[in-house]
Design a protein around this motif. Structure first.
Motif, short mmCIF file in Angstrom:
data_model
loop_
_atom_site.label_atom_id
_atom_site.label_comp_id
_atom_site.label_asym_id
_atom_site.label_seq_id
_atom_site.Cartn_x
_atom_site.Cartn_y
_atom_site.Cartn_z
N LEU A 252 36.76 -1.96 -72.71
CA LEU A 252 37.39 -0.74 -72.18
C LEU A 252 36.88 0.33 -73.00
O LEU A 252 37.04 0.07 -74.31
N TRP A 253 36.85 1.42 -72.47
CA TRP A 253 36.72 2.63 -73.12
C TRP A 253 37.97 3.56 -73.31
O TRP A 253 38.70 3.45 -72.34
N VAL A 254 38.32 3.97 -74.49
CA VAL A 254 39.60 4.88 -74.58
C VAL A 254 38.98 6.30 -74.73
O VAL A 254 38.18 6.85 -76.06
N VAL A 255 39.12 7.21 -73.89
CA VAL A 255 38.83 8.50 -74.38
C VAL A 255 40.15 9.56 -74.78
O VAL A 255 41.18 9.38 -74.17
N HIS A 256 39.99 10.15 -75.67
CA HIS A 256 41.33 10.82 -76.38
C HIS A 256 40.92 12.09 -77.20
O HIS A 256 39.55 12.40 -77.35
N GLY A 257 41.95 12.84 -77.45
CA GLY A 257 41.80 13.96 -78.33
C GLY A 257 42.48 14.10 -79.50
O GLY A 257 42.33 12.84 -80.40
N HIS A 258 43.38 14.88 -80.04
CA HIS A 258 44.52 14.72 -81.21
C HIS A 258 43.82 15.02 -82.22
O HIS A 258 44.15 15.70 -83.28
N TRP A 259 42.69 13.99 -82.56
CA TRP A 259 41.92 14.55 -83.96
C TRP A 259 40.84 15.36 -83.88
O TRP A 259 40.05 15.06 -82.90
N ILE A 260 40.77 16.52 -84.82
CA ILE A 260 39.40 17.26 -84.61
C ILE A 260 38.29 16.90 -85.21
O ILE A 260 38.42 16.31 -85.95
N VAL A 261 37.22 16.71 -84.36
CA VAL A 261 35.91 16.50 -84.69
C VAL A 261 35.07 17.44 -84.62
O VAL A 261 34.97 18.41 -83.71
N PRO A 262 33.82 17.40 -85.70
CA PRO A 262 33.06 18.44 -85.46
C PRO A 262 32.16 18.55 -84.26
O PRO A 262 31.80 19.71 -83.64
N GLU A 263 31.89 17.26 -83.69
CA GLU A 263 31.17 17.20 -82.45
C GLU A 263 31.70 15.96 -81.71
O GLU A 263 32.35 15.00 -82.24
N PRO A 264 31.76 15.94 -80.40
CA PRO A 264 32.15 15.26 -79.56
C PRO A 264 31.34 13.83 -79.60
O PRO A 264 30.11 14.00 -80.14
N ARG A 265 32.19 12.67 -79.87
CA ARG A 265 31.23 11.50 -80.02
C ARG A 265 31.72 10.17 -79.43
O ARG A 265 33.10 10.19 -79.03
N MET A 266 30.89 9.19 -79.43
CA MET A 266 31.45 7.85 -78.96
C MET A 266 31.43 6.83 -80.34
O MET A 266 30.29 6.71 -80.95
N ILE A 267 32.31 6.17 -80.52
CA ILE A 267 32.29 5.17 -81.72
C ILE A 267 33.35 4.21 -81.24
O ILE A 267 34.52 4.56 -80.87
N GLY A 268 33.04 2.78 -81.70
CA GLY A 268 34.06 1.87 -81.61
C GLY A 268 34.59 1.58 -80.25
O GLY A 268 35.82 1.18 -80.27
N GLY A 269 34.19 1.90 -79.13
CA GLY A 269 34.79 1.95 -77.81
C GLY A 269 35.71 3.17 -77.31
O GLY A 269 36.36 3.13 -76.46
N ARG A 270 35.37 4.12 -78.51
CA ARG A 270 36.20 5.48 -78.09
C ARG A 270 35.41 6.82 -77.79
O ARG A 270 34.30 6.64 -78.35
N VAL A 271 35.96 7.49 -77.20
CA VAL A 271 35.21 8.68 -77.03
C VAL A 271 36.17 9.93 -77.39
O VAL A 271 37.36 10.07 -76.90
N GLU A 272 35.67 10.50 -78.63
CA GLU A 272 36.76 11.64 -78.93
C GLU A 272 36.01 13.18 -78.73
O GLU A 272 34.91 13.41 -78.81
N ILE A 273 37.10 13.94 -78.20
CA ILE A 273 36.67 15.17 -77.51
C ILE A 273 37.33 16.31 -77.82
O ILE A 273 37.32 17.47 -77.19
N ASP A 274 38.14 16.25 -79.07
CA ASP A 274 38.97 17.54 -79.63
C ASP A 274 38.06 18.08 -80.65
O ASP A 274 37.93 17.64 -81.52
N THR A 275 37.55 19.18 -80.22
CA THR A 275 36.49 20.00 -80.97
C THR A 275 37.27 21.32 -81.61
O THR A 275 36.45 22.26 -81.91
N GLY A 276 38.52 21.39 -81.62
CA GLY A 276 39.40 22.17 -82.40
C GLY A 276 39.04 23.60 -81.90
O GLY A 276 38.84 24.54 -82.22
N ALA A 277 39.52 23.76 -80.35
CA ALA A 277 39.18 25.13 -79.63
C ALA A 277 39.68 26.24 -80.19
O ALA A 277 39.14 27.28 -80.19
#
Length: 298
Positions: A252-277
């Motif tokens: 299963l993939w988990v898509v989330h925000g909450h933690w700011i990342v400089p670039e959206p990324r896929m890592i360890g079965g997760r998709v991080e999409i909070d780029t600190g708008a």
């Protein structure tokens, strides 16, 4: 840090044309994106009027996935959709980002619509006026509700974490993170009047997570040590300690925000999409389909 009491999540389903407040069991719930026409019998019986069927469907889904564990599985949602990262009071960025989307494709917002940015009121009103968008709850919406429910206890913490900007967007002022309890009560009363009960009720009813196929979405991800039907409120809104340190192995993939990342990324079965708008001017969305994932940003 102010934490919320642990609560197990009930399950709910939204109809093909989502309503403002989908039916649910209890105070915290998951929602399911609309399914494709060839929905399986298990998914067809997943409805608010059939809780036993819903639980059976969830059990079958996760049992089947865990029976054949796989790392970094292909994306297999039931339909193509967009997931928007933390908006944080940036209504103009939200409008600009959605202009990039194809019409008719479902949209999920991952939470944190308020605080830090200057346009929180506009963001909430825009999303409430779009019942076709699946809006999830974030920890900043939880802080806003905590302030309304108990201003004296929760005012300082919320205002230190962006609440001042949210109050200002609703025309409420004269309060700081160091104000007296009576000032917090006054500000909460003014905020309640400015928001109106309809908007407050809409925020309270926001689901904590959404799922489509093998893609699960929640504001702060999910605890990999818990099954998806056994997640607790804190982990979905504030993040579990293991959420970003333990790779998923259940397919299963988990898509989330909450933690700011400089670039959206896929890592360890997760998709991080909070780029600190609110700080970068860059609001990001993931477009997910059976063909994979694409990122869109302002």
């Amino acid at each position: 840090m102010l934490r919320q009491p642990n609560r197990r999540h009930a399950l709910a389903r939204i109809p093909a044309q989502p309503q403002c407040c989908p039916p649910f069991f209890g105070s915290a719930f998951f929602t399911r994106l609309p399914t494709l026409p060839n929905t399986s019998p298990a998914l067809r019986r997943f409805s608010a009027s059939d809780p036993q069927g819903a639980l059976l469907m969830i059990k079958e889904l996760f049992t089947n996935l865990w029976a054949k564990p796989q790392e970094f599985a292909d994306f297999a949602p039931e339909l193509r959709f967009y997931v928007i990262g933390d908006i944080h009071g940036c209504d103009r960025l939200l409008a600009a980002l959605m202009e990039k989307f194809d019409l008719g494709v479902p949209i999920v917002c991952i939470g944190d619509y308020v605080d830090r940015g200057e346009e929180s009121a506009a963001v909430l009103r825009r999303l409430m006026g779009r019942p076709d968008i699946t809006s999830l709850m974030g920890n900043h919406e939880a802080m806003l509700l905590d302030f309304l429910d108990d201003p004296a206890s929760n005012g300082a913490f919320w205002l230190q974490n962006g609440g001042l900007q949210t109050l200002a967007s609703f025309g409420v002022g004269g309060v700081t993170a160091h104000s007296a309890p009576e000032d917090y009560h006054r500000a909460a009363a003014q905020l309640r009047d400015a928001m109106g009960e309809e908007l407050i009720d809409w925020v309270r009813a926001l689901p904590r997570g959404a799922i489509s196929g093998n893609v699960f979405m929640a504001h702060a991800g999910a605890n990999p040590a818990r099954s998806f039907d056994n997640q607790i409120r804190d982990d979905l809104l504030w993040g579990a300690a293991e959420a970003r340190s333990t790779e998923r192995t259940d397919g299963l993939w988990v898509v989330h925000g909450h933690w700011i990342v400089p670039e959206p990324r896929m890592i360890g079965g997760r998709v991080e999409i909070d780029t600190g708008a609110y700080a970068t001017g860059r609001l990001t969305a993931a477009e997910i389909s059976g063909e994979g994932i694409r990122f869109h940003s302002t």
